[in-house]
Design a protein around this motif. Structure first.
Motif, short mmCIF file in Angstrom:
data_model
loop_
_atom_site.label_atom_id
_atom_site.label_comp_id
_atom_site.label_asym_id
_atom_site.label_seq_id
_atom_site.Cartn_x
_atom_site.Cartn_y
_atom_site.Cartn_z
N SER A 107 55.59 41.00 94.22
CA SER A 107 55.75 42.43 93.97
C SER A 107 56.64 43.03 95.05
CB SER A 107 54.39 43.12 93.99
OG SER A 107 54.53 44.52 93.87
N LEU A 108 57.56 43.88 94.65
CA LEU A 108 58.48 44.53 95.59
C LEU A 108 57.96 45.88 96.08
CD1 LEU A 108 61.89 43.88 93.80
CD2 LEU A 108 60.79 42.51 95.59
N ARG A 109 56.95 46.42 95.44
CA ARG A 109 56.44 47.75 95.74
C ARG A 109 56.00 47.86 97.20
NH1 ARG A 109 51.45 50.05 94.80
NH2 ARG A 109 50.66 48.05 94.09
N ALA A 110 56.32 48.97 97.84
CA ALA A 110 56.00 49.17 99.26
C ALA A 110 54.50 49.03 99.52
CB ALA A 110 56.50 50.53 99.73
N ASP A 156 46.56 30.37 113.75
CA ASP A 156 47.72 30.39 114.62
C ASP A 156 48.92 29.69 113.96
OD1 ASP A 156 49.09 31.01 116.98
OD2 ASP A 156 48.67 29.01 117.80
N ALA A 157 49.98 30.46 113.76
CA ALA A 157 51.19 29.92 113.13
C ALA A 157 52.30 30.95 113.25
CB ALA A 157 50.95 29.61 111.65
N GLN A 158 53.50 30.46 113.13
CA GLN A 158 54.64 31.37 112.97
C GLN A 158 54.59 31.83 111.52
OE1 GLN A 158 58.49 29.60 113.69
NE2 GLN A 158 59.55 31.33 112.80
N PHE A 159 54.59 33.13 111.28
CA PHE A 159 54.50 33.66 109.93
C PHE A 159 55.78 34.41 109.59
CE2 PHE A 159 53.33 37.24 107.06
CZ PHE A 159 53.02 36.47 105.95
N MET A 160 56.30 34.16 108.40
CA MET A 160 57.46 34.89 107.92
C MET A 160 57.24 35.22 106.45
SD MET A 160 60.22 31.79 107.94
CE MET A 160 59.71 30.14 107.47
N MET A 161 57.83 36.34 106.03
CA MET A 161 57.76 36.77 104.63
C MET A 161 59.09 36.50 103.96
SD MET A 161 54.90 38.04 103.41
CE MET A 161 55.38 39.00 101.98
N GLY A 162 59.03 35.93 102.77
CA GLY A 162 60.22 35.76 101.97
C GLY A 162 60.57 37.07 101.29
N ASP A 163 61.84 37.32 101.10
CA ASP A 163 62.31 38.55 100.46
C ASP A 163 62.82 38.21 99.06
OD1 ASP A 163 63.36 40.99 99.72
OD2 ASP A 163 64.73 41.15 101.43
N LEU A 164 62.21 38.80 98.05
CA LEU A 164 62.60 38.53 96.66
C LEU A 164 63.58 39.56 96.11
CD1 LEU A 164 59.30 37.27 95.01
CD2 LEU A 164 60.94 36.07 96.46
N ARG A 165 64.15 40.36 96.97
CA ARG A 165 65.17 41.32 96.53
C ARG A 165 66.49 40.55 96.38
NH1 ARG A 165 62.25 45.64 96.87
NH2 ARG A 165 61.15 46.39 98.65
N LEU A 166 66.58 39.83 95.27
CA LEU A 166 67.71 38.96 94.98
C LEU A 166 68.46 39.47 93.76
CD1 LEU A 166 65.69 35.60 95.19
CD2 LEU A 166 66.96 36.73 97.03
N PRO A 167 69.74 39.13 93.64
CA PRO A 167 70.43 39.50 92.40
C PRO A 167 69.79 38.75 91.23
CG PRO A 167 71.78 38.01 93.72
CD PRO A 167 70.57 38.37 94.55
N SER A 198 55.59 38.15 87.67
CA SER A 198 56.60 39.21 87.68
C SER A 198 58.00 38.62 87.49
CB SER A 198 56.55 39.98 89.00
OG SER A 198 56.90 39.13 90.08
N GLY A 199 58.90 39.45 87.01
CA GLY A 199 60.29 39.03 86.83
C GLY A 199 60.96 38.65 88.13
N VAL A 200 60.64 39.39 89.21
CA VAL A 200 61.28 39.08 90.49
C VAL A 200 60.84 37.72 91.02
CG1 VAL A 200 61.70 41.48 91.14
CG2 VAL A 200 59.60 40.36 91.90
N LEU A 201 59.60 37.34 90.78
CA LEU A 201 59.13 36.03 91.22
C LEU A 201 59.78 34.93 90.39
CD1 LEU A 201 57.42 34.29 93.05
CD2 LEU A 201 55.43 34.80 91.59
N LYS A 202 59.85 35.11 89.09
CA LYS A 202 60.50 34.11 88.23
C LYS A 202 61.97 34.00 88.58
CE LYS A 202 60.77 31.27 84.66
NZ LYS A 202 62.03 30.58 84.84
#
Length: 183
Positions: free
Chosen positions: A12-15, A32-43, A84-88
């Protein structure tokens, strides 16, 4: 101690997305881990883009994050009984990158949805969509967060003990699998 990297992906892209909140809550249980979020704001996937300019940089970044991570946790909403469409779209784009960043990657799947089943069908669809990439998708426990807007507190934490218990077990399993594969 072995340093682990966890990648979170919210469908979901919603804030104020409860799926994003759920990913962050899961990361706390991962430990304990390095955590990062993937960004699905893709064309939107378009073969002409791939054939012309090539893989967009933001798609390659996501693929690189998946490849680099020791484990991935994905939370998906349920839109019309599916993901969701953004995930697919993200799954489709990443499948076009060099190599297969998902191969044997430990993945935990969760969902947060307004219905009483909490996105159960979207998890099933997500598992089917991931199958061609051959990650190691954990079989459970299944985390379905139903009616999520009333479940998070003002600090975006999930105080419900039953949900906490499921998250703790799921993320403990994901951590164990990531450690097993890393050593």
């Amino acid at each position: 101690m072995t340093e682990l990297t966890l990648l979170g992906i919210s469908g979901s892209l919603r804030a104020a997305s409860t799926n994003t909140k759920l990913v962050h809550e899961a990361a706390r249980h991962f430990g304990d881990a390095q955590f990062m979020m993937g960004d699905l704001r893709l064309p939107l996937f378009d073969q002409d883009i791939q054939d012309g300019p090539g893989i967009p940089s933001e798609v390659q970044l996501l693929a690189d994050q998946i490849a680099f991570a020791d484990a991935v946790v994905i939370s998906t909403p349920e839109y019309n009984k599916a993901i969701s469409g953004v995930l697919k779209n993200a799954l489709d784009w990443v499948s076009r990158t060099e190599g297969n960043p998902w191969l044997d990657k430990p993945v935990a799947v969760m969902s947060s949805a307004a219905g009483r089943a909490g996105g159960e069908r979207s998890q099933w669809v997500l598992r089917l969509c991931l199958n061609p990439f051959r990650p190691h998708v954990l079989p459970g426990p299944e985390m379905h967060l139903a009616r999520p807007t009333s479940e998070f507190d003002e600090a975006d934490r999930l105080p419900n003990e039953q949900y906490q218990k499921v998250l703790k077990e799921l993320m403990g399993n994901l951590r164990s699998e990531a450690l097993r594969r890393k050593t």
